[in-house]
Design a protein around this motif. Sequence first.
Motif, PDB file in Angstrom:
ATOM      1  N   PRO A  79      79.450  74.875  66.284  1.00  0.00           N
ATOM      2  CA  PRO A  79      80.450  74.002  66.973  1.00  0.00           C
ATOM      3  C   PRO A  79      81.194  72.777  66.474  1.00  0.00           C
ATOM      4  CG  PRO A  79      77.968  74.351  68.106  1.00  0.00           C
ATOM      5  CD  PRO A  79      77.954  75.027  66.577  1.00  0.00           C
ATOM      6  N   PHE A  80      80.744  72.539  65.106  1.00  0.00           N
ATOM      7  CA  PHE A  80      81.414  71.558  64.449  1.00  0.00           C
ATOM      8  C   PHE A  80      83.003  72.065  63.989  1.00  0.00           C
ATOM      9  CE2 PHE A  80      76.779  70.681  63.535  1.00  0.00           C
ATOM     10  CZ  PHE A  80      76.909  69.309  64.313  1.00  0.00           C
ATOM     11  N   SER A  81      82.788  73.239  63.954  1.00  0.00           N
ATOM     12  CA  SER A  81      84.158  73.956  63.625  1.00  0.00           C
ATOM     13  C   SER A  81      85.311  73.872  64.550  1.00  0.00           C
ATOM     14  CB  SER A  81      84.109  75.346  63.294  1.00  0.00           C
ATOM     15  OG  SER A  81      82.916  75.597  62.309  1.00  0.00           O
ATOM     16  N   PHE A  82      84.841  73.489  66.014  1.00  0.00           N
ATOM     17  CA  PHE A  82      85.903  73.185  66.817  1.00  0.00           C
ATOM     18  C   PHE A  82      86.216  71.947  67.483  1.00  0.00           C
ATOM     19  CE2 PHE A  82      83.671  77.512  66.974  1.00  0.00           C
ATOM     20  CZ  PHE A  82      84.795  78.454  67.204  1.00  0.00           C
ATOM     21  N   ILE A  83      85.533  71.083  66.739  1.00  0.00           N
ATOM     22  CA  ILE A  83      85.741  69.441  67.398  1.00  0.00           C
ATOM     23  C   ILE A  83      87.009  69.092  67.026  1.00  0.00           C
ATOM     24  CG2 ILE A  83      85.102  67.179  66.804  1.00  0.00           C
ATOM     25  CD1 ILE A  83      82.918  68.743  68.315  1.00  0.00           C
ATOM     26  N   THR A  84      87.658  69.255  65.951  1.00  0.00           N
ATOM     27  CA  THR A  84      89.011  68.580  65.797  1.00  0.00           C
ATOM     28  C   THR A  84      90.054  69.252  66.552  1.00  0.00           C
ATOM     29  OG1 THR A  84      88.467  68.097  63.334  1.00  0.00           O
ATOM     30  CG2 THR A  84      90.652  68.515  63.800  1.00  0.00           C
ATOM     31  N   ALA A 104      84.810  57.637  67.743  1.00  0.00           N
ATOM     32  CA  ALA A 104      83.638  57.382  68.460  1.00  0.00           C
ATOM     33  C   ALA A 104      83.237  58.592  69.357  1.00  0.00           C
ATOM     34  CB  ALA A 104      83.990  56.032  69.535  1.00  0.00           C
ATOM     35  N   LEU A 105      84.429  59.374  69.866  1.00  0.00           N
ATOM     36  CA  LEU A 105      84.220  60.282  70.629  1.00  0.00           C
ATOM     37  C   LEU A 105      83.683  61.646  69.862  1.00  0.00           C
ATOM     38  CD1 LEU A 105      84.944  61.899  73.265  1.00  0.00           C
ATOM     39  CD2 LEU A 105      87.003  62.470  72.311  1.00  0.00           C
ATOM     40  N   LYS A 106      84.097  61.802  68.527  1.00  0.00           N
ATOM     41  CA  LYS A 106      83.716  62.844  67.796  1.00  0.00           C
ATOM     42  C   LYS A 106      82.186  62.480  67.396  1.00  0.00           C
ATOM     43  CE  LYS A 106      86.198  64.193  64.746  1.00  0.00           C
ATOM     44  NZ  LYS A 106      87.381  64.365  63.396  1.00  0.00           N
ATOM     45  N   ASP A 107      81.817  61.309  67.013  1.00  0.00           N
ATOM     46  CA  ASP A 107      80.615  60.877  66.838  1.00  0.00           C
ATOM     47  C   ASP A 107      79.517  61.301  67.973  1.00  0.00           C
ATOM     48  OD1 ASP A 107      81.334  60.111  64.340  1.00  0.00           O
ATOM     49  OD2 ASP A 107      81.486  58.000  64.726  1.00  0.00           O
ATOM     50  N   ARG A 108      80.010  60.785  68.891  1.00  0.00           N
ATOM     51  CA  ARG A 108      78.893  61.189  70.170  1.00  0.00           C
ATOM     52  C   ARG A 108      78.882  62.426  70.360  1.00  0.00           C
ATOM     53  NH1 ARG A 108      74.473  61.043  72.163  1.00  0.00           N
ATOM     54  NH2 ARG A 108      74.305  61.462  74.699  1.00  0.00           N
ATOM     55  N   ALA A 109      79.996  63.344  70.283  1.00  0.00           N
ATOM     56  CA  ALA A 109      79.882  64.935  70.590  1.00  0.00           C
ATOM     57  C   ALA A 109      78.951  65.393  69.316  1.00  0.00           C
ATOM     58  CB  ALA A 109      81.419  65.401  70.561  1.00  0.00           C
ATOM     59  N   THR A 110      79.059  64.914  68.122  1.00  0.00           N
ATOM     60  CA  THR A 110      78.250  65.254  67.038  1.00  0.00           C
ATOM     61  C   THR A 110      76.858  65.106  67.335  1.00  0.00           C
ATOM     62  OG1 THR A 110      80.104  65.017  65.565  1.00  0.00           O
ATOM     63  CG2 THR A 110      77.867  64.877  64.569  1.00  0.00           C
ATOM     64  N   ASN A 111      76.499  64.060  67.758  1.00  0.00           N
ATOM     65  CA  ASN A 111      75.175  63.538  68.020  1.00  0.00           C
ATOM     66  C   ASN A 111      74.509  64.417  69.414  1.00  0.00           C
ATOM     67  OD1 ASN A 111      74.832  61.672  66.315  1.00  0.00           O
ATOM     68  ND2 ASN A 111      75.583  60.055  67.606  1.00  0.00           N
ATOM     69  N   ILE A 112      75.373  64.754  70.065  1.00  0.00           N
ATOM     70  CA  ILE A 112      75.002  65.788  71.277  1.00  0.00           C
ATOM     71  C   ILE A 112      74.792  67.165  70.426  1.00  0.00           C
ATOM     72  CG2 ILE A 112      75.685  66.785  73.529  1.00  0.00           C
ATOM     73  CD1 ILE A 112      77.045  64.454  74.100  1.00  0.00           C
ATOM     74  N   ILE A 113      75.456  67.604  69.650  1.00  0.00           N
ATOM     75  CA  ILE A 113      75.413  69.083  69.120  1.00  0.00           C
ATOM     76  C   ILE A 113      74.096  68.995  68.383  1.00  0.00           C
ATOM     77  CG2 ILE A 113      76.355  70.554  67.543  1.00  0.00           C
ATOM     78  CD1 ILE A 113      79.286  69.406  68.522  1.00  0.00           C
ATOM     79  N   GLN A 152      71.384  67.285  68.802  1.00  0.00           N
ATOM     80  CA  GLN A 152      70.339  67.492  69.978  1.00  0.00           C
ATOM     81  C   GLN A 152      70.265  68.692  70.577  1.00  0.00           C
ATOM     82  OE1 GLN A 152      70.942  64.198  72.680  1.00  0.00           O
ATOM     83  NE2 GLN A 152      69.300  64.801  73.854  1.00  0.00           N
ATOM     84  N   ALA A 153      71.386  69.450  70.711  1.00  0.00           N
ATOM     85  CA  ALA A 153      71.353  70.639  71.293  1.00  0.00           C
ATOM     86  C   ALA A 153      70.770  71.813  70.455  1.00  0.00           C
ATOM     87  CB  ALA A 153      72.804  71.211  71.854  1.00  0.00           C
ATOM     88  N   ARG A 154      70.630  71.563  69.205  1.00  0.00           N
ATOM     89  CA  ARG A 154      69.972  72.591  68.322  1.00  0.00           C
ATOM     90  C   ARG A 154      68.795  72.926  68.705  1.00  0.00           C
ATOM     91  NH1 ARG A 154      69.817  69.107  63.425  1.00  0.00           N
ATOM     92  NH2 ARG A 154      68.470  67.925  64.623  1.00  0.00           N
ATOM     93  N   ASN A 155      67.939  72.302  69.414  1.00  0.00           N
ATOM     94  CA  ASN A 155      66.557  72.448  69.883  1.00  0.00           C
ATOM     95  C   ASN A 155      66.506  73.121  71.246  1.00  0.00           C
ATOM     96  OD1 ASN A 155      65.844  71.294  67.365  1.00  0.00           O
ATOM     97  ND2 ASN A 155      65.473  69.204  68.647  1.00  0.00           N
ATOM     98  N   GLU A 156      67.615  73.416  72.037  1.00  0.00           N
ATOM     99  CA  GLU A 156      67.501  73.853  73.186  1.00  0.00           C
ATOM    100  C   GLU A 156      67.834  75.206  73.189  1.00  0.00           C
ATOM    101  OE1 GLU A 156      66.769  72.010  76.006  1.00  0.00           O
ATOM    102  OE2 GLU A 156      66.369  70.502  74.656  1.00  0.00           O
ATOM    103  N   ILE A 157      66.705  75.940  73.671  1.00  0.00           N
ATOM    104  CA  ILE A 157      66.792  77.482  73.784  1.00  0.00           C
ATOM    105  C   ILE A 157      67.857  78.034  74.849  1.00  0.00           C
ATOM    106  CG2 ILE A 157      65.483  79.776  74.614  1.00  0.00           C
ATOM    107  CD1 ILE A 157      62.914  78.376  73.458  1.00  0.00           C
ATOM    108  N   ALA A 172      80.111  69.721  74.488  1.00  0.00           N
ATOM    109  CA  ALA A 172      79.943  68.551  73.793  1.00  0.00           C
ATOM    110  C   ALA A 172      80.837  67.215  73.860  1.00  0.00           C
ATOM    111  CB  ALA A 172      79.212  68.526  72.332  1.00  0.00           C
ATOM    112  N   LEU A 173      82.039  67.732  73.584  1.00  0.00           N
ATOM    113  CA  LEU A 173      83.313  66.809  73.516  1.00  0.00           C
ATOM    114  C   LEU A 173      83.502  66.289  75.242  1.00  0.00           C
ATOM    115  CD1 LEU A 173      85.598  68.304  71.223  1.00  0.00           C
ATOM    116  CD2 LEU A 173      84.671  65.843  71.133  1.00  0.00           C
TER     117      LEU A 173
END
Length: 322
Positions: free
Chosen positions: A153-158, A174-183, A185-190, A204-205
Amino acid sequence: MDKFDLEDPLTSLDGHQSDTISALFSSESDHMPSYNYFQCLKTSDFYVSFRQEAISLILQAQYSSNLDPYTQYLAVNYMDRFISWQEIPQGNPWIVRLLVIACISLAAKMKEIHFSFSDFQRDEGFMFDPPAIQRMELLVLDALNWRMRSITPFSFITFFVSLFQLKDPPLTQALKDRATNIIFQARNEINLLEFKPSIIGASALLLACHELFPLQFPSFETSVLSCEYVNEEKVMECFNEMQEMVNNEMRESIVDMVSSSSSMRTPVSVLDCHCSKSENEGTNSTMAATVTPENREIKRRKLKGFCNQSSTMKISQFQSCE
């Protein structure tokens, strides 16, 4: 080989930016776990427990080996993709530990950072010889078809941020940082494993925008959903899943805060609570194992046989190493 950047996995690709973006979207499915893996996690307690144990060990490397979150995310990506293509034999708790070390090692090599086998294993209470770890690394590389420059997902942020046309760099960051944190967090979600990396990145964005810039959200949403590369229905489905995930985390945090403020906890009672929680988690996990000097010696004997096997050995043959 250039140092791998999760936000720019195709740095070595020649051509214009538009060609790079198109290549990202066309190749992202090659860097996902198989669809059967998602279905298996919905029906198999063993694979759910295996994955939870693996992620827990990978995240602990932050403290024992000072790994950054991006390297951990890459290791989780390798682990998920490997499990989705390899049948994991049950009854061998050491397999998850060996796989975790191999995935972290490969991720660290891609990021060109130092990772100490001995430091990580000493802190976690188990020990594998370097030849065993290298043999497992080869199994992972083979299962992943040597596609190690993972599209995440980080590959598409920019790319998606560029659609928002924000003029203020601090707001963009700030938008990128918050989206990064959400990604992260989402790593654990099946439930989010079924979505493509681009869908997760876009969702996430959008969620970050919904939280930080609610007035601009409608225009941002229109920009993303009108993008030729994304499936509108999938983006909204993923967005809703993420929003529920964040809301659940927020509710749990509030409950924890209320519980902490309403109870007078002594150091002893806090320690007792922590130990009780750890014991329950250990009971519920099918991968938990008590590590003793005797167990370590048994693992070394297992791995000695494992290291003498052919390099084409499959993980289904691990049982013969006992």
